[in-house]
Design a protein around this motif. Structure first.
Motif, PDB file in Angstrom:
ATOM      1  N   LEU B  22       8.398 -50.357  27.180  1.00  0.00           N
ATOM      2  CA  LEU B  22       7.854 -49.713  25.970  1.00  0.00           C
ATOM      3  C   LEU B  22       6.987 -48.513  26.347  1.00  0.00           C
ATOM      4  CD1 LEU B  22       7.109 -49.629  22.907  1.00  0.00           C
ATOM      5  CD2 LEU B  22       5.179 -51.114  23.477  1.00  0.00           C
ATOM      6  N   LYS B  23       6.094 -48.740  27.292  1.00  0.00           N
ATOM      7  CA  LYS B  23       5.151 -47.693  27.705  1.00  0.00           C
ATOM      8  C   LYS B  23       5.910 -46.456  28.215  1.00  0.00           C
ATOM      9  CE  LYS B  23       0.854 -47.495  30.436  1.00  0.00           C
ATOM     10  NZ  LYS B  23       1.193 -46.995  31.800  1.00  0.00           N
ATOM     11  N   ILE B  24       6.930 -46.727  29.022  1.00  0.00           N
ATOM     12  CA  ILE B  24       7.753 -45.632  29.555  1.00  0.00           C
ATOM     13  C   ILE B  24       8.405 -44.837  28.425  1.00  0.00           C
ATOM     14  CG2 ILE B  24       9.993 -45.237  30.685  1.00  0.00           C
ATOM     15  CD1 ILE B  24       9.142 -47.320  32.772  1.00  0.00           C
ATOM     16  N   ALA B  25       8.939 -45.563  27.447  1.00  0.00           N
ATOM     17  CA  ALA B  25       9.624 -44.885  26.341  1.00  0.00           C
ATOM     18  C   ALA B  25       8.651 -44.029  25.541  1.00  0.00           C
ATOM     19  CB  ALA B  25      10.316 -45.912  25.440  1.00  0.00           C
ATOM     20  N   VAL B  26       7.472 -44.591  25.262  1.00  0.00           N
ATOM     21  CA  VAL B  26       6.479 -43.833  24.498  1.00  0.00           C
ATOM     22  C   VAL B  26       6.091 -42.570  25.269  1.00  0.00           C
ATOM     23  CG1 VAL B  26       4.113 -43.844  23.598  1.00  0.00           C
ATOM     24  CG2 VAL B  26       5.571 -45.861  23.287  1.00  0.00           C
ATOM     25  N   GLU B  27       5.811 -42.732  26.567  1.00  0.00           N
ATOM     26  CA  GLU B  27       5.363 -41.591  27.372  1.00  0.00           C
ATOM     27  C   GLU B  27       6.449 -40.534  27.521  1.00  0.00           C
ATOM     28  OE1 GLU B  27       2.039 -44.026  30.072  1.00  0.00           O
ATOM     29  OE2 GLU B  27       3.887 -43.283  31.022  1.00  0.00           O
ATOM     30  N   GLU B  28       7.631 -40.971  27.898  1.00  0.00           N
ATOM     31  CA  GLU B  28       8.708 -40.017  28.159  1.00  0.00           C
ATOM     32  C   GLU B  28       9.115 -39.273  26.885  1.00  0.00           C
ATOM     33  OE1 GLU B  28      10.088 -38.649  30.717  1.00  0.00           O
ATOM     34  OE2 GLU B  28      11.612 -37.623  29.521  1.00  0.00           O
ATOM     35  N   LEU B  29       9.253 -40.001  25.789  1.00  0.00           N
ATOM     36  CA  LEU B  29       9.686 -39.351  24.539  1.00  0.00           C
ATOM     37  C   LEU B  29       8.587 -38.432  23.985  1.00  0.00           C
ATOM     38  CD1 LEU B  29      11.528 -42.434  23.019  1.00  0.00           C
ATOM     39  CD2 LEU B  29      12.612 -40.293  23.752  1.00  0.00           C
ATOM     40  N   LEU B 201      12.741 -49.647  36.124  1.00  0.00           N
ATOM     41  CA  LEU B 201      11.855 -48.823  35.287  1.00  0.00           C
ATOM     42  C   LEU B 201      12.214 -47.338  35.437  1.00  0.00           C
ATOM     43  CD1 LEU B 201       8.440 -50.664  35.873  1.00  0.00           C
ATOM     44  CD2 LEU B 201       9.948 -50.837  33.874  1.00  0.00           C
ATOM     45  N   THR B 202      12.504 -46.934  36.670  1.00  0.00           N
ATOM     46  CA  THR B 202      12.888 -45.539  36.911  1.00  0.00           C
ATOM     47  C   THR B 202      14.200 -45.200  36.189  1.00  0.00           C
ATOM     48  OG1 THR B 202      11.873 -45.729  39.091  1.00  0.00           O
ATOM     49  CG2 THR B 202      13.299 -43.822  38.718  1.00  0.00           C
ATOM     50  N   ALA B 203      15.131 -46.150  36.220  1.00  0.00           N
ATOM     51  CA  ALA B 203      16.426 -45.916  35.560  1.00  0.00           C
ATOM     52  C   ALA B 203      16.239 -45.693  34.055  1.00  0.00           C
ATOM     53  CB  ALA B 203      17.353 -47.105  35.811  1.00  0.00           C
ATOM     54  N   TRP B 204      15.296 -46.406  33.467  1.00  0.00           N
ATOM     55  CA  TRP B 204      15.017 -46.253  32.031  1.00  0.00           C
ATOM     56  C   TRP B 204      14.432 -44.855  31.757  1.00  0.00           C
ATOM     57  CZ3 TRP B 204      16.277 -46.994  27.377  1.00  0.00           C
ATOM     58  CH2 TRP B 204      15.402 -47.168  26.309  1.00  0.00           C
ATOM     59  N   THR B 205      13.462 -44.454  32.595  1.00  0.00           N
ATOM     60  CA  THR B 205      12.899 -43.100  32.456  1.00  0.00           C
ATOM     61  C   THR B 205      14.018 -42.057  32.558  1.00  0.00           C
ATOM     62  OG1 THR B 205      10.980 -43.921  33.686  1.00  0.00           O
ATOM     63  CG2 THR B 205      11.083 -41.547  33.294  1.00  0.00           C
ATOM     64  N   GLN B 206      14.861 -42.218  33.554  1.00  0.00           N
ATOM     65  CA  GLN B 206      15.944 -41.251  33.764  1.00  0.00           C
ATOM     66  C   GLN B 206      16.877 -41.197  32.564  1.00  0.00           C
ATOM     67  OE1 GLN B 206      16.187 -38.971  36.087  1.00  0.00           O
ATOM     68  NE2 GLN B 206      14.272 -39.762  36.924  1.00  0.00           N
ATOM     69  N   ARG B 207      17.214 -42.355  32.050  1.00  0.00           N
ATOM     70  CA  ARG B 207      18.131 -42.370  30.909  1.00  0.00           C
ATOM     71  C   ARG B 207      17.518 -41.651  29.714  1.00  0.00           C
ATOM     72  NH1 ARG B 207      21.101 -47.114  27.355  1.00  0.00           N
ATOM     73  NH2 ARG B 207      21.953 -45.580  25.878  1.00  0.00           N
ATOM     74  N   LEU B 208      16.231 -41.893  29.484  1.00  0.00           N
ATOM     75  CA  LEU B 208      15.574 -41.288  28.323  1.00  0.00           C
ATOM     76  C   LEU B 208      15.572 -39.763  28.412  1.00  0.00           C
ATOM     77  CD1 LEU B 208      12.619 -43.822  27.997  1.00  0.00           C
ATOM     78  CD2 LEU B 208      14.418 -43.461  26.288  1.00  0.00           C
ATOM     79  N   LYS B 209      15.571 -39.229  29.630  1.00  0.00           N
ATOM     80  CA  LYS B 209      15.531 -37.777  29.813  1.00  0.00           C
ATOM     81  C   LYS B 209      16.742 -37.081  29.183  1.00  0.00           C
ATOM     82  CE  LYS B 209      12.693 -37.593  34.026  1.00  0.00           C
ATOM     83  NZ  LYS B 209      11.418 -37.277  33.367  1.00  0.00           N
ATOM     84  N   THR B 210      17.885 -37.770  29.199  1.00  0.00           N
ATOM     85  CA  THR B 210      19.097 -37.133  28.667  1.00  0.00           C
ATOM     86  C   THR B 210      19.649 -37.887  27.448  1.00  0.00           C
ATOM     87  OG1 THR B 210      20.368 -38.403  30.278  1.00  0.00           O
ATOM     88  CG2 THR B 210      19.784 -36.138  30.889  1.00  0.00           C
ATOM     89  N   LEU B 211      18.778 -38.702  26.856  1.00  0.00           N
ATOM     90  CA  LEU B 211      19.216 -39.566  25.756  1.00  0.00           C
ATOM     91  C   LEU B 211      19.831 -38.785  24.592  1.00  0.00           C
ATOM     92  CD1 LEU B 211      18.956 -42.685  25.221  1.00  0.00           C
ATOM     93  CD2 LEU B 211      17.125 -42.100  23.640  1.00  0.00           C
TER      94      LEU B 211
END
Lengths: 226, 226
Positions: B22-29, B201-211
């Protein structure tokens, strides 16, 4: 005769069609000499949320709350909350579990999903390498009996109704070692004639008369997705 | 940039792996310039039970309580309870819905299922003959992001993980006209090494970058059961 049945029932109104199906099951099974227990989830205001309140006393790991781990540990030391212990006792004693509910979003209403989430804890319903045919709730039968909003045709147009039974029948019951009888589906009772509704109620009574002679389904992917 | 995201989050502990996702998604987005709203269901003590309390004032038919009919009628006259109206406003404004949760019994935890049951009412999310590609929540995307208890191999041994996505992705999101992105599944984070967890966790951050460049899946039976 002498068999024990637990009906887990999830409708808000006893005057509903689901209420009639429940009443029929209680009457018919009692007439057969079965002992029938009903968990009327809305009437009990059953708690669907999986929280720390389900564990009496200390936590196994207060640093990071993991519901599965905590209820497993609490089960082993007899530290689960009273409402869960009572439901587990009913499950333990039952030869047959009937789930009676209106289908909500291709699945159970949340209150019934909460019953599954909270009652069927590790140690009680399954354990490490004790799942599926090795699950802890063996020698029990289950039956999902539900009503739908849409017609049979509407469901069939998008895919087999069996697709949505996979998580409930295979993912929950089969996982715990419980055998699964054919589901009982009443399509769109709200949208058919009074005669048709009566027919559906009669069909349920009739099915219950020979229920104990039924063979469980083969709960493999082929049954669902063939 | 400028996109609105609603994350519906169902874990009890912010220090959990789900909490990290969740935290990663909030931060990255947020970093991308999106406006992110979180519905933290356990923290909100969100009510999962579908009851008469969801309707303010009189019932359409007090003789027989039908939750679907009553919430539909209440929606039309602006008579839904405050917590539902607030969630519906968040959904209405969102371009993307992310559901972040631990898989419980091949499905969502009851608290999240209750969000679906209570928020996505007729008139708001779908209507008579307004479903699937005609659903009322068009031009929105959804993404189911969840963790499992068992390993990928354990799930694969019994059937494709996609089987259990059918009710959630097709039966709910597709039914409301919401497009569905590939699910994001973290297998058994509790049972892997710290390094592997960091990788996830890194894979989730990476995915969000090009979501936002992703194409939705084709939500037909073939995608699930091919």
């Amino acid at each position: 005769p002498g068999k024990k049945v637990l009906i887990v029932y999830a409708h808000q109104d006893p005057k509903s069609f689901n209420g009639s199906l429940l009443k029929i099951a209680v009457e018919e099974l009692t007439k057969q000499g079965c002992s029938v227990t009903v968990s009327d989830l809305y009437a009990m205001q059953f708690e669907p949320r999986a929280t720390r309140n389900d564990i009496v006393g200390h936590l196994h790991n207060p640093e990071a709350f993991n519901y599965g781990v905590e209820t497993w540990e609490a089960y082993k030391r007899g530290g689960l909350s009273k409402d869960l212990v009572e439901e587990q006792k009913k499950v333990q004693e039952a030869d047959l579990l009937i789930f009676q509910f209106p289908l909500f979003w291709f699945s159970m209403p949340a209150i019934l999903k909460g019953w599954m989430d909270r009652v069927l804890v590790q140690g009680f319903a399954y354990d490490l390498s004790k799942s599926y045919d090795g699950g802890l709730l063996q020698d029990k039968l289950s039956l999902f009996s539900f009503t739908t909003g849409g017609s049979k045709e509407k469901y069939a147009a998008r895919g087999d109704i069996r697709y949505l039974l996979w998580p409930m029948q295979h993912g929950i019951m089969h996982f715990c070692g419980v055998k699964v009888l054919e589901p009982h589906i009443c399509y769109a009772p709200m949208h058919v004639s009074e005669d048709k509704r009566k027919e559906m109620l009669t069909a349920w009574t009739q099915r219950l008369k020979t229920l104990w002679k039924e063979e469980p389904i083969d709960c493999s992917p082929e049954w669902y997705f063939k």
